[in-house]
Motif scaffolding. Structure first.
Motif, PDB file in Angstrom:
ATOM      1  N   LEU A   1       0.816  -1.217   0.000  1.00  0.00           N
ATOM      2  CA  LEU A   1       0.000   0.000   0.000  1.00  0.00           C
ATOM      3  C   LEU A   1       0.852   1.271   0.000  1.00  0.00           C
ATOM      4  N   ILE A   2       2.033   1.181   0.473  1.00  0.00           N
ATOM      5  CA  ILE A   2       2.907   2.350   0.529  1.00  0.00           C
ATOM      6  C   ILE A   2       3.296   2.789  -0.875  1.00  0.00           C
ATOM      7  N   HIS A   3       3.497   1.857  -1.786  1.00  0.00           N
ATOM      8  CA  HIS A   3       3.957   2.164  -3.135  1.00  0.00           C
ATOM      9  C   HIS A   3       2.844   2.116  -4.175  1.00  0.00           C
ATOM     10  N   VAL A   4       1.600   2.141  -3.782  1.00  0.00           N
ATOM     11  CA  VAL A   4       0.493   2.020  -4.733  1.00  0.00           C
ATOM     12  C   VAL A   4       0.421   3.241  -5.666  1.00  0.00           C
ATOM     13  N   GLU A   5       0.667   4.424  -5.150  1.00  0.00           N
ATOM     14  CA  GLU A   5       0.624   5.633  -5.991  1.00  0.00           C
ATOM     15  C   GLU A   5       1.741   5.599  -7.036  1.00  0.00           C
ATOM     16  N   GLN A   6       2.925   5.200  -6.636  1.00  0.00           N
ATOM     17  CA  GLN A   6       4.050   5.120  -7.567  1.00  0.00           C
ATOM     18  C   GLN A   6       3.816   4.050  -8.629  1.00  0.00           C
ATOM     19  N   SER A   7       3.217   2.938  -8.265  1.00  0.00           N
ATOM     20  CA  SER A   7       2.965   1.878  -9.256  1.00  0.00           C
ATOM     21  C   SER A   7       1.926   2.333 -10.277  1.00  0.00           C
ATOM     22  N   PHE A   8       0.877   3.061  -9.836  1.00  0.00           N
ATOM     23  CA  PHE A   8      -0.093   3.601 -10.792  1.00  0.00           C
ATOM     24  C   PHE A   8       0.550   4.648 -11.699  1.00  0.00           C
ATOM     25  N   TYR A   9       1.421   5.471 -11.122  1.00  0.00           N
ATOM     26  CA  TYR A   9       2.129   6.483 -11.909  1.00  0.00           C
ATOM     27  C   TYR A   9       3.013   5.810 -12.965  1.00  0.00           C
TER      28      TYR A   9
END
Length: 196
Positions: free
Chosen positions: A9-17
């Motif tokens: 969950l910590i890296h979810v924004e970066q993975s979507f980006y």
């Protein structure tokens, strides 16, 4: 709850980006190639239209001078120079030429220092010199000036050289009128009339 990884969950924004960036990059590459080819065809046509004008101008004057028996004067030398410079202009894309039949042109295909715009500037300047030698006013027009002429707008020589079109209308009328010279004779061409 033991299967759930809280660390993801910590890296979810970066993975979507990253996923969006990869999709956008692929999409932009495709559209960039399409737009680049369309723009290249348009600009290539403009350059070849201009070169065709210069070559036709030079060949016509060469035929006239030969017919008059003036095949060895200064204007004929300028005609030979402009035609030889136009012959150096590449007729293929050197970065895409791979076959031996395409490499038979006079252009070194692996020459990274070849500058098309420099060669085009040389041809333009040789054209201006040729016009000065012939005593002819150089015809340098932008595309929008040609569109104005097609629409029926009259221009004098100074407006045509500067690419400005203004329609002259008789007072109290909507009919355009032509500008008349006072003596009816053309102005002689001088070096001050040429714009480099």
């Amino acid at each position: 709850m033991a299967d759930f990884d809280l660390e993801s969950l910590i890296h979810v924004e970066q993975s979507f980006y990253d996923a969006g960036y990869a999709d956008g990059f692929a999409h932009g590459r495709i559209h960039g190639l399409i737009e680049g080819r369309a723009l290249g065809r348009e600009k290539g046509f403009e350059i070849w239209e201009e070169l065709g004008f210069y070559e036709g101008f030079a060949r016509t004057w060469r035929a006239l001078l030969v017919k008059q028996g003036r095949g060895d004067d200064r204007a004929s030398q300028h005609i030979r120079q402009i035609l030889s410079t136009i012959a150096q202009f590449p007729r293929i894309n050197p970065s895409q030429a791979t076959t031996s039949s395409e490499s038979s042109t006079n252009l070194p295909l692996n020459d990274a220092d070849f500058d098309i715009m420099k060669l085009l500037r040389q041809i333009r300047s040789r054209y201006k010199v040729l016009c000065a030698a012939l005593g002819v006013r150089p015809r340098l027009r932008a595309a929008d000036v040609g569109d104005a002429e097609d629409a029926g707008v009259e221009m004098d020589a100074d407006e045509e050289m500067n690419g400005v079109a203004s329609q002259r209308v008789a007072p109290g009328s909507s009919i355009p009128v032509w500008k008349l010279d006072s003596a009816g004779a053309k102005k002689p061409v001088t070096n001050q009339d040429l714009s480099f």
